[in-house]
Scaffold this active site. Structure first.
Site, PDB file in Angstrom:
ATOM      1  N   GLU A 106      -6.839  -7.276  -8.585  1.00 37.09           N
ATOM      2  CA  GLU A 106      -7.261  -8.849  -7.447  1.00 37.09           C
ATOM      3  C   GLU A 106      -7.804  -8.925  -8.209  1.00 37.09           C
ATOM      4  OE1 GLU A 106      -7.814  -5.069  -5.522  1.00 37.09           O
ATOM      5  OE2 GLU A 106      -6.790  -5.539  -3.588  1.00 37.09           O
ATOM      6  N   HIS A 136     -13.081  -3.082   5.281  1.00 39.39           N
ATOM      7  CA  HIS A 136     -11.779  -3.919   5.818  1.00 39.39           C
ATOM      8  C   HIS A 136     -12.024  -5.294   6.776  1.00 39.39           C
ATOM      9  CE1 HIS A 136      -9.879  -0.801   3.417  1.00 39.39           C
ATOM     10  NE2 HIS A 136      -8.576  -1.437   3.679  1.00 39.39           N
TER      11      HIS A 136
HETATM   12  C1  LIG Z   1      -9.086  -3.502  -3.906  1.00 37.18           C
HETATM   13  C2  LIG Z   1      -8.009  -2.864  -2.925  1.00 37.18           C
HETATM   14  N1  LIG Z   1      -6.568  -3.872  -2.236  1.00 37.18           N
HETATM   15  C3  LIG Z   1      -5.505  -3.495  -2.466  1.00 37.18           C
HETATM   16  C4  LIG Z   1      -6.054  -2.462  -1.059  1.00 37.18           C
HETATM   17  C5  LIG Z   1      -5.185  -2.237   0.452  1.00 37.18           C
HETATM   18  N2  LIG Z   1      -4.409  -0.567  -0.073  1.00 37.18           N
HETATM   19  C6  LIG Z   1      -4.795   0.449   0.571  1.00 37.18           C
HETATM   20  S1  LIG Z   1      -4.466   1.346  -0.364  1.00 37.18           S
HETATM   21  C7  LIG Z   1      -2.931   0.949  -1.163  1.00 37.18           C
HETATM   22  C8  LIG Z   1      -2.283   1.538  -2.225  1.00 37.18           C
HETATM   23  C9  LIG Z   1      -3.259   2.501  -2.657  1.00 37.18           C
HETATM   24  O1  LIG Z   1      -2.245   3.522  -3.722  1.00 37.18           O
HETATM   25  P1  LIG Z   1      -2.546   4.384  -4.361  1.00 37.18           P
HETATM   26  O2  LIG Z   1      -3.524   4.477  -5.225  1.00 37.18           O
HETATM   27  O3  LIG Z   1      -0.973   4.917  -4.755  1.00 37.18           O
HETATM   28  O4  LIG Z   1      -3.090   5.636  -3.808  1.00 37.18           O
HETATM   29  P2  LIG Z   1      -2.807   6.554  -2.620  1.00 37.18           P
HETATM   30  O5  LIG Z   1      -2.005   5.803  -1.222  1.00 37.18           O
HETATM   31  O6  LIG Z   1      -0.310   6.533  -2.690  1.00 37.18           O
HETATM   32  O7  LIG Z   1      -2.786   7.821  -2.223  1.00 37.18           O
HETATM   33  C10 LIG Z   1      -3.028  -0.434  -0.782  1.00 37.18           C
HETATM   34  C11 LIG Z   1      -2.763  -1.430  -1.886  1.00 37.18           C
HETATM   35  C12 LIG Z   1      -7.587  -1.635  -0.823  1.00 37.18           C
HETATM   36  N3  LIG Z   1      -7.435  -1.286  -0.010  1.00 37.18           N
HETATM   37  N4  LIG Z   1      -8.555  -1.915  -1.314  1.00 37.18           N
END
Ligand SMILES: Cc1ncc(C[n+]2csc(CCOP(=O)(O)OP(=O)(O)O)c2C)c(N)n1
Ligand SMILES: [Mg+2]
Lengths: 369, 326
Positions: free
Chosen positions: B60, B129
């Site tokens: 972000e 959130h």
């Molecule tokens: C700062 C922030 N940006 C966006 C999100 C929304 N979000 C939650 S999980 C995620 C994907 C994360 O993927 P990864 O790091 O690969 O972990 P996984 O879910 O695959 O375990 C996103 C975009 C968030 N929670 N926090």
């Protein structure tokens, strides 16, 4: 600094993760395990899976609010990692936190009750699925902001070192989290100050609907090199491989205060969260292939059958017990009460939770209730 | 007129502006291939292609900052935060760069960026959130803050936001995305700083915005039916600029004010409104200004507790009205 290949596969032609017998069975961390301990590792993975499978119908009945990020397919990572923890080792992870919670020994009744938002939940119904905590078990959450937990894990390592303890912190993140600035700032601090922290990337290949190739430049673990940190890459399907790799990295962290990045290849079978229709970014066949050839529970079952540690009867018994445990968690949660309106303003400040205030002035401001 | 959901209305505004101005670019996590976490940008990648609709990594601070920089050179980025709650990761970029660059350059640099996404509680996603940062954002001169309550306003205000030459923080609501309303056809914009009198009345003025407008209208109907009260409901639409005149005119008519907001009361938008009203219309007031907002604590997860107790709802609004009138 460089990439460490901690445990060379004996037969490079066979993908190390799928081979039975596991090429990592003889690694010191695994050779040291007795049959009972091996069964316990297996049992924990099964308990995680059955717990999470039981969450699904509860969610679909509308009894779980918010998000539900399932860990199914990744169990060997949390169980392998947490099984290596000594009394001064600590762990912190993301919102996909049920597996780590069970792996460190949290009570599944309190975990399920938290999903229900009940006051008997591990966070009294205040945190929900993404925010499990058990500091008494050296488990520091359950964090909702992608990447935000990584500086915290670095801080746990700082505190361990500061106190002169021989421990380390494992800070887990997903493959998508490596692109957050906070992660890079933490890398630098850890390397600069020789902090005993392992940055464990659970690379399940997708961050929500974005594949690793579409979100990250270069090899994820290799970014460690820019900070003069060692890094490892290993498979996350064979629990022996996870343990072998992390054991070596943890020992270096505990004894030499050396941080490292550990990139572990894994896979989630379910959507990003239960709300993800999982239609746009990967095909069914890919999921099926993982299920059929790399399932961590199946692989370890095969391995332990091969070692004659497990029997068919024991497998069935473990499975039945795990299902019954999940059922008991549901019953417990159903029977538990919700927090009350008054509970909303508890646990906000240390001082207002004590019998006596320590400061003056008004702390809370309420409009018409 | 067309009947569109709030989500579709925003999508329509984004699409029309993409077609109208080649410098409009939409960026954010999962906005393109995944069709948006909340499907606001559904179908847009297919229609407008990857130059206009861009998926970003989870970074972000990086991509919001990049959008601010690009806007200084005349691009009009519309950046999606999957949740406004993640703005804190990009906070420095927003409050130091977007808000200040014009001022610090003596007016030489404009920053025509829109940052948009949902900012609300009520979906049991917990404390990390559920932030509602309109007060925090509005605290920074240089930023404009928009919180639409319905589909028609969302569309018209989004078009205004994209054409505006200042950084506009556009706060949507996941619980409004699916709510349909009549949306006028054509290239309709709404000026910022023009509140909407959503319901006329003479007995008390409710000043509100965003989803709280719905609670306020429901409460007003019930108070009419049960007690014959005529409640005026003012939907602010934008927090900065703020339509103080419409509020004051209403106060001069009703002499009683309740503020309803999905904010915790300490240093909230409502705090500012109450201060402004008493500064500028003290003599018109027949009773203290009261507020109905979020109970002053981080967002609780427990679903029924969040919904029934922590957040504003029609029952709490009714209690607030009766207390002002008591
Ligand atoms: C700062 C922030 N940006 C966006 C999100 C929304 N979000 C939650 S999980 C995620 C994907 C994360 O993927 P990864 O790091 O690969 O972990 P996984 O879910 O695959 O375990 C996103 C975009 C968030 N929670 N926090
Ligand atoms: Mg991932």
């Amino acid at each position: 600094m460089s990439k460490k290949t901690s445990v060379p596969a004996e037969n490079a032609a066979t993908p190390p993760s799928v081979a039975v017998p596991s090429p990592h069975a003889k690694a010191p961390a695994n050779a040291a395990l007795n049959a009972e301990q091996k069964i316990e590792l297996y049992r924990k993975m099964v308990r995680i899976r059955r717990f999470e499978e039981r969450c699904l119908p509860v969610y679909n009945q509308g009894k779980i609010g918010g998000f539900l990020h399932l860990y199914i397919g990744q169990e060997a990572v949390a169980v392998g990692a947490c099984s290596l923890m000594g009394k001064d080792d600590h762990v912190i992870t993301v919102y996909r936190d049920h597996g780590h919670a069970i792996a460190v020994g949290m009570d599944t009744r309190a975990l399920m009750a938290e999903l229900y938002g009940k006051v008997t939940g591990c966070s009294k119904g205040k945190g929900g699925s993404m925010h499990y905590f058990a500091p008494d078990l050296n488990y520091w959450g359950g964090h909702g902001i992608v990447g935000g937990q990584i500086p915290l894990g670095t801080g746990l390592a700082y505190a361990v070192k500061y106190k002169g303890l021989k421990g380390a912190a494992m800070a887990f993140m997903g493959d998508g989290a490596v692109n957050q600035g906070a992660v890079h700032e933490a890398y630098n601090l850890a390397a600069l100050w020789d902090l005993p922290v392992l940055f464990v990337i659970e690379n399940n290949r997708y961050s929500m609907g974005t594949s690793q190739e579409r979100s990250s430049a270069g090899q994820l673990g290799k970014r460690a090199e820019a900070y003069d940190m060692d890094w490892y890459q290993c498979g996350g399907h064979d629990i022996y491989e996870v343990r072998a790799t992390l054991d070596e990295a943890l020992q270096r962290a505990r004894e030499q205060h050396k941080p490292a990045v550990v990139e572990i290849d894994t896979y989630r079978y379910r959507g990003h969260s239960v709300a993800d229709p999982d239609k746009t970014y990967r095909d069914r066949k890919e999921i099926e292939d993982y299920r059929n050839t790399k399932d961590p529970i199946q692989l370890f079952q095969n391995q332990l059958l091969h070692e004659k540690v497990l029997t068919e009867a024991l497998i069935a018994e473990i499975d039945a017990a795990a299902r019954a445990e999940a059922e008991r968690a549901v019953e417990f949660s159903e029977a538990s009460p919700f927090p009350t309106a008054d509970d909303i303003q508890k646990d906000v400040y240390w001082e207002t939770d004590q019998p006596q205030r320590t400061s003056e002035g008004r702390i809370f401001f309420n409009s018409v209730k | 007129m067309a009947t569109l959901t709030y989500r579709e209305a925003i999508r329509a505004a984004l699409s029309e502006e993409i077609e109208r101005d080649e410098n409009v670019v939409i960026m954010g996590e999962e906005v393109a291939q995944f069709n948006g976490a909340y499907k606001v940008t559904e179908g847009m990648l297919e229609k407008y292609g990857p130059k206009r609709i861009v998926d970003t990594p989870i970074s972000e601070a990086g991509f919001i900052g990049m959008g601010i920089g690009a806007s200084m050179l005349g691009i009009r980025p519309v950046m999606e935060l999957m949740f406004w709650s993640f703005y804190s990761v990009a906070f420095d970029q927003i409050v130091n760069n977007a808000a200040n660059v014009r001022y610090m350059s003596g007016g030489q640099i404009a920053c025509p960026i829109v940052i948009r996404g949902p900012a609300n509680g009520g979906t049991n996603v917990g404390a990390t959130h559920s932030h509602t940062p309109e007060n925090v954002l509005a605290h920074h001169p240089g930023l404009k803050v928009v919180v639409p309550s319905n589909a028609a306003d969302a569309k018209a205000l989004m078009k205004t936001a994209i054409r505006d030459n200042d950084p506009v923080m556009f706060l949507e609501n996941t619980l409004l995305y699916g709510i349909a309303g009549e949306v006028p056809d054509g290239d309709i914009t709404l000026p910022f700083g023009r509140a909407n009198i959503a319901r006329e009345g003479k007995d008390l003025t409710i000043v509100t915005y965003g989803r709280s407008v719905l609670h306020s209208l429901a409460a007003a109907e019930k108070l009419k039916a049960d007690k014959g009260l005529n409640i005026e409901v003012i939907d602010l639409r934008t927090i900065r600029p703020l339509d103080v005149d419409t509020v004051l005119k209403s106060v001069a008519k009703t002499h009683r004010v309740l503020i309803v907001e999905e904010q915790r009361p300490f240093c909230s938008v409502g705090s500012h409104l109450a201060a402004t009203i008493q500064e500028e219309a003290f003599d018109e007031l027949d009773a203290p200004i009261l507020r109905v907002g979020t109970i002053d604590a981080p967002a609780i997860y427990a679903p029924p507790v969040e919904k029934n107790f922590q957040l504003p709802n029609p029952e709490r609004v009714i209690a607030g009205v009766l207390k002002v009138l008591a």
